[in-house]
Design a protein around this motif. Structure first.
Motif, PDB file in Angstrom:
ATOM      1  N   UNK A 293       0.845  -1.163   0.000  1.00 43.59           N
ATOM      2  CA  UNK A 293       0.000   0.000   0.000  1.00 43.59           C
ATOM      3  C   UNK A 293       0.900   1.238   0.000  1.00 43.59           C
ATOM      4  N   UNK A 294       0.761   2.119  -0.965  1.00 44.37           N
ATOM      5  CA  UNK A 294       1.628   3.308  -1.045  1.00 44.37           C
ATOM      6  C   UNK A 294       1.361   4.290   0.090  1.00 44.37           C
ATOM      7  N   UNK A 295       2.428   4.908   0.542  1.00 49.61           N
ATOM      8  CA  UNK A 295       2.315   5.937   1.570  1.00 49.61           C
ATOM      9  C   UNK A 295       1.924   7.258   0.933  1.00 49.61           C
ATOM     10  N   UNK A 296       1.155   8.035   1.634  1.00 43.41           N
ATOM     11  CA  UNK A 296       0.785   9.371   1.172  1.00 43.41           C
ATOM     12  C   UNK A 296       1.836  10.413   1.539  1.00 43.41           C
ATOM     13  N   UNK A 297       2.815  10.006   2.334  1.00 43.04           N
ATOM     14  CA  UNK A 297       3.868  10.911   2.780  1.00 43.04           C
ATOM     15  C   UNK A 297       5.194  10.405   2.225  1.00 43.04           C
ATOM     16  N   UNK A 298       5.941  11.291   1.592  1.00 43.25           N
ATOM     17  CA  UNK A 298       7.249  10.880   1.089  1.00 43.25           C
ATOM     18  C   UNK A 298       8.213  10.733   2.262  1.00 43.25           C
ATOM     19  N   UNK A 299       9.219   9.910   2.060  1.00 43.26           N
ATOM     20  CA  UNK A 299      10.220   9.681   3.094  1.00 43.26           C
ATOM     21  C   UNK A 299      10.924  10.994   3.428  1.00 43.26           C
ATOM     22  N   UNK A 300      11.106  11.245   4.714  1.00 45.58           N
ATOM     23  CA  UNK A 300      11.788  12.472   5.132  1.00 45.58           C
ATOM     24  C   UNK A 300      13.232  12.507   4.648  1.00 45.58           C
ATOM     25  N   UNK A 301      13.882  11.331   4.588  1.00 49.78           N
ATOM     26  CA  UNK A 301      15.252  11.226   4.099  1.00 49.78           C
ATOM     27  C   UNK A 301      15.315  10.115   3.064  1.00 49.78           C
ATOM     28  N   UNK A 302      16.010  10.323   1.969  1.00 48.45           N
ATOM     29  CA  UNK A 302      16.096   9.273   0.956  1.00 48.45           C
ATOM     30  C   UNK A 302      17.050   8.150   1.371  1.00 48.45           C
ATOM     31  N   UNK A 303      16.820   6.976   0.820  1.00 45.95           N
ATOM     32  CA  UNK A 303      17.756   5.869   1.019  1.00 45.95           C
ATOM     33  C   UNK A 303      19.135   6.331   0.573  1.00 45.95           C
ATOM     34  N   UNK A 304      20.152   5.927   1.302  1.00 41.83           N
ATOM     35  CA  UNK A 304      21.517   6.346   1.005  1.00 41.83           C
ATOM     36  C   UNK A 304      21.957   7.559   1.798  1.00 41.83           C
ATOM     37  N   UNK A 305      21.056   8.146   2.566  1.00 41.53           N
ATOM     38  CA  UNK A 305      21.415   9.336   3.347  1.00 41.53           C
ATOM     39  C   UNK A 305      22.572   9.077   4.298  1.00 41.53           C
TER      40      UNK A 305
ATOM     41  N   UNK B 219      12.417   7.178   6.866  1.00 39.48           N
ATOM     42  CA  UNK B 219      11.094   7.685   6.513  1.00 39.48           C
ATOM     43  C   UNK B 219      10.640   8.780   7.471  1.00 39.48           C
ATOM     44  N   UNK B 220      10.985   8.614   8.741  1.00 39.85           N
ATOM     45  CA  UNK B 220      10.587   9.569   9.773  1.00 39.85           C
ATOM     46  C   UNK B 220      11.727  10.490  10.199  1.00 39.85           C
ATOM     47  N   UNK B 221      12.917  10.273   9.659  1.00 38.70           N
ATOM     48  CA  UNK B 221      14.110  11.041  10.045  1.00 38.70           C
ATOM     49  C   UNK B 221      14.297  11.012  11.561  1.00 38.70           C
TER      50      UNK B 221
END
Length: 195
Positions: A1-13, A104-106
């Motif tokens: 199920x897709x999230x309506x909120x984009x990840x606060x930090x991208x993978x690789x941060x 996702x939540x930083x």
């Protein structure tokens, strides 16, 4: 199920860069763990107070080497990170780290310990302060939290000195060797201002 909120930090941060060395104060720094730190880690986990509050022990040099070696992979996985708190001679005198990193939540949980010979010098609070500054200014995290047993008064002092105000009480939430403990929850937000 897709999230309506984009990840606060991208993978690789975190994992796309090398885990940094961080200055703490003169004569004290944070650096990634090395396998040759295993004897110091083993000695630290022989301390009854570290065992009491971290509910772990190490049963030999092999376990201590595995403990130090695993942090590189956890950094790359972006799930946890740990630094050795080292003195001017590059000897580990403690640990400070991020647990349960959620890009996702930083956010992350923090942990710390200091070997008996180095206690009472403000090392844990200083190391936590350095990690917090880096987490907010360079890593882009939004929230850091920590929990400690209400019986662990020293840990409460560290959290407060490092600028982590108490947020509440988690009743009977962690089991130690002597039973269930109530835990204090402390947290700090990037927006709380300088440490």
């Amino acid at each position: 199920m897709p999230s309506l909120v984009t990840s606060a930090l991208p993978a690789g941060s975190l994992g796309a860069q090398a885990q940094p060395d961080l200055p703490v104060r003169p004569g004290l720094a944070l650096r990634p763990w090395r396998v040759d730190d295993a004897p110091a880690v083993r000695a630290a986990f022989d301390c009854p107070r570290i065992q009491r509050w971290h509910v772990r022990r190490l049963d030999g040099e092999d376990e201590a080497r595995a403990w130090t070696a695993r942090w590189a992979q956890l950094w790359r996985d972006e799930t946890s990170a740990s630094w050795a708190v080292v003195d001017a001679d590059d000897r580990p005198v403690g640990q400070v780290g991020l647990r349960g990193v959620l890009l996702e939540e930083a956010s992350a949980q923090v942990s710390y310990w200091v070997v008996p010979a180095a206690r009472g010098q403000g090392i844990a609070a200083s190391a936590l302060g350095a990690l917090t500054r880096w987490s907010f200014t360079r890593a882009g995290l939004h929230r850091l939290a920590l929990e400690h047993s209400t019986a662990n008064v020293a840990s409460c002092r560290v959290a407060t000195r490092a600028g982590f105000p108490p947020e509440g009480l988690l009743r009977g939430s962690v089991r130690h060797t002597d039973g269930w403990h109530d835990m204090h929850l402390h947290a700090r937000l990037r927006t709380d201002g300088p440490i």
